[in-house]
Design a protein around this motif. Structure first.
Motif, PDB file in Angstrom:
ATOM      1  N   SER A  96       2.907   6.123  -7.159  1.00 14.99           N
ATOM      2  CA  SER A  96       1.869   6.881  -7.867  1.00 14.99           C
ATOM      3  C   SER A  96       2.017   8.380  -7.634  1.00 14.99           C
ATOM      4  CB  SER A  96       0.483   6.405  -7.422  1.00 14.99           C
ATOM      5  OG  SER A  96       0.250   6.709  -6.069  1.00 14.99           O
ATOM      6  N   LEU A  97       2.395   8.792  -6.413  1.00 14.68           N
ATOM      7  CA  LEU A  97       2.584  10.217  -6.135  1.00 14.68           C
ATOM      8  C   LEU A  97       3.820  10.756  -6.843  1.00 14.68           C
ATOM      9  CD1 LEU A  97       1.682  10.501  -2.341  1.00 14.68           C
ATOM     10  CD2 LEU A  97       0.278  11.089  -4.314  1.00 14.68           C
ATOM     11  N   VAL A  98       4.876   9.942  -6.936  1.00 10.71           N
ATOM     12  CA  VAL A  98       6.074  10.366  -7.662  1.00 10.71           C
ATOM     13  C   VAL A  98       5.739  10.652  -9.126  1.00 10.71           C
ATOM     14  CG1 VAL A  98       8.292   9.534  -8.545  1.00 10.71           C
ATOM     15  CG2 VAL A  98       7.737   9.272  -6.138  1.00 10.71           C
ATOM     16  N   SER A 116       0.835  -1.207   0.000  1.00 11.88           N
ATOM     17  CA  SER A 116       0.000   0.000   0.000  1.00 11.88           C
ATOM     18  C   SER A 116       0.867   1.254   0.000  1.00 11.88           C
ATOM     19  CB  SER A 116      -0.925   0.003   1.214  1.00 11.88           C
ATOM     20  OG  SER A 116      -1.796  -1.100   1.205  1.00 11.88           O
ATOM     21  N   PHE A 117       1.872   1.291   0.876  1.00 12.58           N
ATOM     22  CA  PHE A 117       2.761   2.453   0.919  1.00 12.58           C
ATOM     23  C   PHE A 117       3.636   2.533  -0.327  1.00 12.58           C
ATOM     24  CE2 PHE A 117       2.018   2.141   5.556  1.00 12.58           C
ATOM     25  CZ  PHE A 117       1.658   3.452   5.792  1.00 12.58           C
ATOM     26  N   TYR A 118       4.091   1.404  -0.811  1.00  9.50           N
ATOM     27  CA  TYR A 118       4.966   1.382  -1.981  1.00  9.50           C
ATOM     28  C   TYR A 118       4.239   1.886  -3.223  1.00  9.50           C
ATOM     29  CZ  TYR A 118       8.668  -0.472  -5.018  1.00  9.50           C
ATOM     30  OH  TYR A 118       9.697  -0.609  -5.914  1.00  9.50           O
ATOM     31  N   ILE A 119       3.038   1.381  -3.456  1.00  8.16           N
ATOM     32  CA  ILE A 119       2.260   1.809  -4.616  1.00  8.16           C
ATOM     33  C   ILE A 119       1.843   3.272  -4.478  1.00  8.16           C
ATOM     34  CG2 ILE A 119       0.059   1.474  -5.828  1.00  8.16           C
ATOM     35  CD1 ILE A 119       0.359  -1.495  -5.397  1.00  8.16           C
ATOM     36  N   LEU A 120       1.478   3.691  -3.257  1.00  8.62           N
ATOM     37  CA  LEU A 120       1.132   5.097  -3.037  1.00  8.62           C
ATOM     38  C   LEU A 120       2.313   5.999  -3.358  1.00  8.62           C
ATOM     39  CD1 LEU A 120      -0.707   7.358  -1.930  1.00  8.62           C
ATOM     40  CD2 LEU A 120       0.200   6.828   0.341  1.00  8.62           C
ATOM     41  N   PHE A 121       3.497   5.633  -2.875  1.00  5.41           N
ATOM     42  CA  PHE A 121       4.693   6.446  -3.138  1.00  5.41           C
ATOM     43  C   PHE A 121       4.976   6.542  -4.636  1.00  5.41           C
ATOM     44  CE2 PHE A 121       9.308   6.429  -3.917  1.00  5.41           C
ATOM     45  CZ  PHE A 121       9.639   7.665  -3.376  1.00  5.41           C
TER      46      PHE A 121
END
Length: 293
Positions: A82-84, A75-80
């Motif tokens: 996608s925001l990048v 969850s954190f990895y994909i969020l990071f």
């Protein structure tokens, strides 16, 4: 108009003002109570059984006592990721639309298209990501596909919020900076962006919370499983996230403690979304202190 008539109208206006004020206060209190009730219900069920072992342990398919370690990391990895992808493109597009784009019919059509994309259901972006990554590039359901698809989902909203935040900066401030000899880029970097930062951060908070809790896009592009490792940075690994895991446990899991896992996962999801909003507010507090000085 007589003085008595004016007095009656004034009294009537004051009564309407008090009624409207009371109604707005009541609506605000109702919304606040609803939010507190939701938080109390979700956290009240999940927090008592929440432990560090649950946050770090691997999920179980058959036996009781599984955790959410890999799905929480995903969850954190994909969020990071996608925001990048979405923040530079979305903020840049918003600045372009507000400051550089000419005012013509093409720009208006483009703005309408961006607004329309902001309201498209997330499952449509999931189908788009599935067609691009799973069918066209033949890489299957991966973390990379989920992150890029989430970026597609967040780009229209982030661009539109940034454009409105930049447009809200008074023209007098911009003209004053130009009078001091600043170039357009210097004006945007040193004057416009600091004043529009609150609106931009609000947009980032919205897309970050939406991305972290998104399930339809991830289900179609990243899959319903993990690699089985706690810290898997491979972009081509399956990327089940916490929101997808919560849906799976609540609807299809056959483990004995599925209800307890769902309650704890929901509590973790809510807590992290609240913490993300607080984290993104830190730049605003720093920026407000600089402006006050």
């Amino acid at each position: 108009m007589t003085d008595m008539t004016r007095s009656r109208k004034m009294q009537r206006s004051l009564v309407y003002n008090k009624l409207a004020t009371g109604a707005f206060y009541g609506l605000g209190a109702l919304v606040l109570l609803l939010i507190l009730w939701l938080l109390f219900t979700i956290l009240g069920k999940g927090l008592p059984g929440l432990t560090l072992d649950f946050l770090m342990k691997l999920p179980e398919d058959m036996d009781a006592g599984g955790g959410i370690g890999p799905v929480l990391f995903n969850s954190f990895y994909i969020l990071f990721l996608s925001l990048v992808i979405s923040i530079p493109i979305g903020v840049g597009a918003g600045i372009y639309m507000a400051e550089y784009a000419p005012q013509n019919k093409f720009t208006e059509v483009l703005r309408i298209c961006v607004e329309s994309l902001s309201s498209v259901p997330s499952i449509v972006f999931g189908m788009l990501g599935l067609a691009i990554f799973a069918e066209y590039f033949q890489i299957g359901l991966t973390i990379l596909g989920g992150a890029v698809s989430l970026a597609f989902l967040n780009l229209p909203m982030l661009a539109r919020v940034t454009e409105e935040a930049v447009r809200a900066v008074p023209n007098d401030v911009k003209n004053a900076s130009y009078a001091l000899g600043m170039t357009k880029f210097q004006c945007i970097r040193t004057v416009v962006l600091p004043m529009a930062l609150q609106g931009i951060i609000t947009g980032i908070c919205l897309v970050a919370g939406r991305a972290f809790g998104e399930s339809a896009v991830i289900l179609l592009t990243a899959g319903l499983s993990t690699s089985g490792e706690m810290w898997d940075f491979n972009l081509f690994s399956p990327g089940e996230t916490l929101a997808v895991h919560l849906w799976y446990v609540q609807s299809e899991a056959i483990v004995e403690d599925a209800a307890q896992i769902a309650d704890r996962s929901a509590a973790v999801l809510v807590i992290i979304v609240l913490l993300l909003n607080l984290l993104f507010r830190i730049p605003l507090w720093i920026n407000n202190r600089k402006l006050k000085r």
